[in-house]
Design a protein around this motif. Structure first.
Motif, mmCIF file in Angstrom:
data_model
loop_
_atom_site.group_PDB
_atom_site.id
_atom_site.type_symbol
_atom_site.label_atom_id
_atom_site.label_comp_id
_atom_site.label_asym_id
_atom_site.label_seq_id
_atom_site.Cartn_x
_atom_site.Cartn_y
_atom_site.Cartn_z
ATOM 1 N N ASN A 106 0.806 -1.277 0.021
ATOM 2 C CA ASN A 106 0.024 0.036 -0.198
ATOM 3 C C ASN A 106 0.773 1.367 -0.041
ATOM 4 O O ASN A 106 0.450 2.096 -0.781
ATOM 5 N N TRP A 107 1.947 1.338 0.928
ATOM 6 C CA TRP A 107 2.535 2.503 0.978
ATOM 7 C C TRP A 107 4.067 2.379 0.093
ATOM 8 O O TRP A 107 4.715 3.452 0.120
ATOM 9 N N ASP B 17 1.674 9.332 0.217
ATOM 10 C CA ASP B 17 0.609 8.148 0.889
ATOM 11 C C ASP B 17 1.537 7.449 2.127
ATOM 12 O O ASP B 17 1.683 6.298 1.741
ATOM 13 N N TYR B 18 1.542 7.977 3.344
ATOM 14 C CA TYR B 18 2.474 7.290 4.068
ATOM 15 C C TYR B 18 1.769 6.069 4.637
ATOM 16 O O TYR B 18 2.399 5.109 4.967
ATOM 17 N N ASP B 19 0.540 6.097 4.649
ATOM 18 C CA ASP B 19 -0.349 4.835 5.251
ATOM 19 C C ASP B 19 -0.876 4.230 4.052
ATOM 20 O O ASP B 19 -1.350 3.024 4.369
ATOM 21 N N GLY B 20 -0.709 4.334 2.874
ATOM 22 C CA GLY B 20 -1.137 3.669 1.710
ATOM 23 C C GLY B 20 -2.583 3.630 1.848
ATOM 24 O O GLY B 20 -2.915 2.704 0.857
ATOM 25 N N SER C 77 -1.690 10.683 4.526
ATOM 26 C CA SER C 77 -2.296 9.975 2.967
ATOM 27 C C SER C 77 -2.208 11.144 1.955
ATOM 28 O O SER C 77 -2.050 12.259 2.218
ATOM 29 N N TYR D 174 10.963 8.736 0.124
ATOM 30 C CA TYR D 174 11.029 7.224 0.044
ATOM 31 C C TYR D 174 12.514 6.776 0.261
ATOM 32 O O TYR D 174 12.887 5.658 0.535
ATOM 33 N N PRO E 69 5.291 4.244 8.044
ATOM 34 C CA PRO E 69 5.490 2.893 8.115
ATOM 35 C C PRO E 69 6.454 2.244 9.150
ATOM 36 O O PRO E 69 7.725 2.756 9.182
ATOM 37 N N VAL F 181 0.509 2.987 10.975
ATOM 38 C CA VAL F 181 -0.285 2.955 9.811
ATOM 39 C C VAL F 181 -1.214 1.905 9.690
ATOM 40 O O VAL F 181 -0.907 0.449 9.855
#
Ligand code: PLP
Length: 631
Positions: free
Chosen positions: A17-18, A291-294, A302, A343, A478, A510
């Motif tokens: 997700n993230w 989108d840190y929490d996906g 996010s 990232y 995350p 997250v």
């Protein structure tokens, strides 16, 4: 090998997700990083940490992946290239990297190495950032944008940039800056490009919403912009006004807010252009969310859009407004920072120990007949609690616990009985929590209880140094183990850092649909167990502070060269005890001579002999080069 299980644990932590395709789990159940989505090259993070440990580089360690940074830059370029082609936009896109997001030399150099291919430049907001930027090699067609409040020295430095051939843009934030700039232009004959920062009516969304709107700290109001144009016309310098800038805040969570702001700014741009101002650039600022929490939502940690959608909306909206106003489309400038650098860095640290809410004593509790009544009643609750009465028994246990402490304060209960009562209370809680979790609906009080009962893992790092936004603005990152991912995580834990501060905890995690209050994790067996905090490459390093004198962490730059093969390109040691003390103005000579004087006094008083004095001094002295974190 249990690949299926690794996939399951991957889902627990939400990597797909993230992770934006940069992270995964290998057959050994270890976390891996890749230079880009679908790239066959990868690196096993646990192998890197073990390799570094053999080189005496200890956790906490910040791992930097320059290829991930480069890939994000390339993605930004390609996204805008695609949008420009798709919508038939008749001009180009340029990016500038806002240095404040991460000013580390290696990060900025890597950015320029990749960015120079696309004429990407730099954005600075202070004299120090500008000073550094002037020393770096940029592509001749890239911009060097000077934002922020400026004094005469700042403006002088910007003029030096123009003199050495850089495409400097001085963005006017306040009218008085303009007077200084005009005077300098008249004195020197040098003409840097000028920009104006507009205070838009539109606002962003998320934590930085207040950066935009009419009451924002930065930017010129409409009448101030008109005044700038009037003054520049009067000074016969209107040709210098080349750029219109706005920035409505970082981590904008909703794409709708971005579209609204672009619509407004594009309209302002067209109106200015129609006033015979030879303006060419529309700078839409930063703010592209990560989108840190996906969850791909408008939640604070996010963003409900992708990089491509962002580019499409910027290009499409500007084109539409320009067509409507019959104005040539501008060169679009973006100042995205977070999305480029988040990232590329992860912090890896070890679990040092666990802190249990109550000691998990394997010995059964043996109540005695002469125990105080309150202990006997707690024991009754412990023995008779079941799935039907757990709520009532839990409430009774809370009452008995209060009674136990009151009786202790009155001197009516011994220390041994208090210990027995406390243990029985927590045992009741443990059973009640288990019954509650298997019920169809878990009420809030039992969620809180689960959190209280969960183990706290003592983690060798400082929240304030390495993830300050988690503490300051509850930003989620995350977090996951880097190994044992082929083993089901059977424990729930929160994390506490090693600072002497109760705020030094991570107890929000997250989740796709919610925010988790505890993280699924493996039981700590006393063997090395490492966790990673990911996506920390933007703002965290530079905003981190030295609370409790925990210094910068060891750093390793990792290149992925072949499938499962890597190269540690560079190691940057973190602060030693001596380095960090120096920042607080304790120099080595001062501390050593003072400590020597203390020892000398003890020798003089006959408390220790010369030999012991020397060994005490040597022991003290050698620690100055040690790491500030736990060994
Ligand atoms: N430009 C300006 C003027 C900023 O103030 C900021 C940060 O808030 C940025 C660019 C970078 O924003 P982001 O990192 O969210 O892309």
């Amino acid at each position: 090998m249990r690949v299926g299980l690794s996939e399951e644990t991957g889902q627990i932590y939400g990597i797909e997700n993230w992770g934006a395709g940069y992270f995964g789990i290998n057959k050994k159940g270890h976390l891996i990083a890749r230079p880009g989505e679908g790239d066959p090259r990868s690196v096993d993070i646990k192998e890197v940490i073990d390799d570094l440990a053999r080189r005496k580089i200890k956790a906490p360690i910040l791992l930097r992946f320059p290829q991930i940074l480069a890939n994000q830059i390339k993605k930004l370029h390609i996204s805008f290239k695609n949008s420009i082609a798709e919508f038939g936009y008749r001009n180009s896109h340029l990016a500038v990297y806002p240095m404040k997001v991460n000013q580390r030399r290696e990060v900025v150099e890597e950015y320029l190495r990749e960015g120079n291919k696309y004429d990407f430049g730099l954005e600075v907001g202070s004299k120090a950032e500008l000073y550094a930027a002037l020393s770096l090699e940029q592509s001749p067609d890239s911009l060097l944008i000077c934002n922020g409040f400026k004094d005469e020295t700042f403006i002088n430095l910007a003029f030096l940039g123009t003199r050495v051939g850089k495409q400097v843009v001085i963005v006017i934030e306040k009218l008085n800056e303009l007077n200084t700039v005009i005077r300098k232009c008249q004195e020197t004959g040098i003409r840097p490009m000028l920009g104006i920062r507009a205070k838009l009516y539109s606002r962003g969304s998320g934590k930085w919403e207040k950066s935009g709107g009419e009451c924002a700290k930065f930017g010129l109001t409409t009448s101030e912009m008109l005044e700038v144009i009037r003054i520049l016309n009067e000074a016969r310098m209107i040709d210098s006004l080349k750029l219109l800038h706005f920035h409505i805040g970082s981590q904008i969570t909703e794409i709708k807010r971005i579209k609204n702001a672009i619509k407004e700014a594009a309209r302002v741009y067209c109106k200015v252009k129609k006033m015979h101002v030879p303006i060419e650039y529309l700078d839409v600022g930063g703010g592209m969310g990560v989108d840190y929490d996906g969850s791909k939502t408008s939640f604070d940690s996010s963003a409900n859009y992708t990089m491509q959608e962002f580019a499409n909306d910027v290009i499409y909206t500007i084109k539409n407004v320009c067509e409507d106003e019959n104005v040539v489309e501008p060169i679009v400038v973006t100042e995205s920072g977070r999305v480029l650098s988040a990232y590329h860095a992860m912090l890896v640290t070890n679990i040092q120990d666990e802190i249990e809410t109550y000691p998990d004593d394997k010995e059964p509790i043996r109540p005695e007949d002469d125990d105080p009544q309150v202990v006997i009643e707690l024991n009754d609750l412990y023995e008779n609690i079941n799935s039907k009465n757990y709520r009532e028994y839990y409430h009774d246990a809370l009452e008995h616990k209060d009674e136990l402490f009151t009786l202790f304060d009155l001197g009516l209960v011994s220390l041994e009985d208090r210990a027995k009562g406390e243990r029985l209370f927590w045992e009741v809680c443990e059973k009640a929590s288990r019954f509650a979790q298997s019920a169809r609906y878990v009420s809030e009080e039992f969620d809180d209880l689960r959190k209280q009962l969960c183990t706290k893992y003592l983690c060798n790092f400082s929240v304030f140094r390495s993830v300050p936004d988690n503490w300051a603005i509850e930003q989620l990152f995350p977090i996951m183990p880097i190994h044992r991912l082929d083993e089901t995580p059977t424990t729930f834990a929160t994390f506490v850092d090693i600072t002497c501060d109760s705020d030094g905890v991570i107890d929000k995690f997250v989740d796709l649909k919610d925010v988790k209050e505890v993280l699924e994790i493996h039981p700590f067996k006393g063997e090395p167990y490492y966790i990673a905090i990911l996506l920390v490459g933007a703002y965290q390093e530079v905003m981190g502070n030295f609370h409790n004198l925990f210094g910068t962490v060891n750093e390793a730059h990792v290149i992925m060269d072949k499938e499962e093969s890597y190269l540690i390109q560079k190691i940057v040691p973190g602060h030693s005890i001596g380095d960090i003390l120096n920042l607080s103005r304790y120099d080595k000579a001062f501390m050593h001579s003072n400590f020597r004087a203390l020892i000398a006094q003890r020798v003089k008083d006959g408390q220790i002999d010369e030999q012991e004095a020397e060994s005490i001094y040597r022991e003290y002295e050698k620690n100055i080069s040690g790491y500030t974190y736990l060994d």
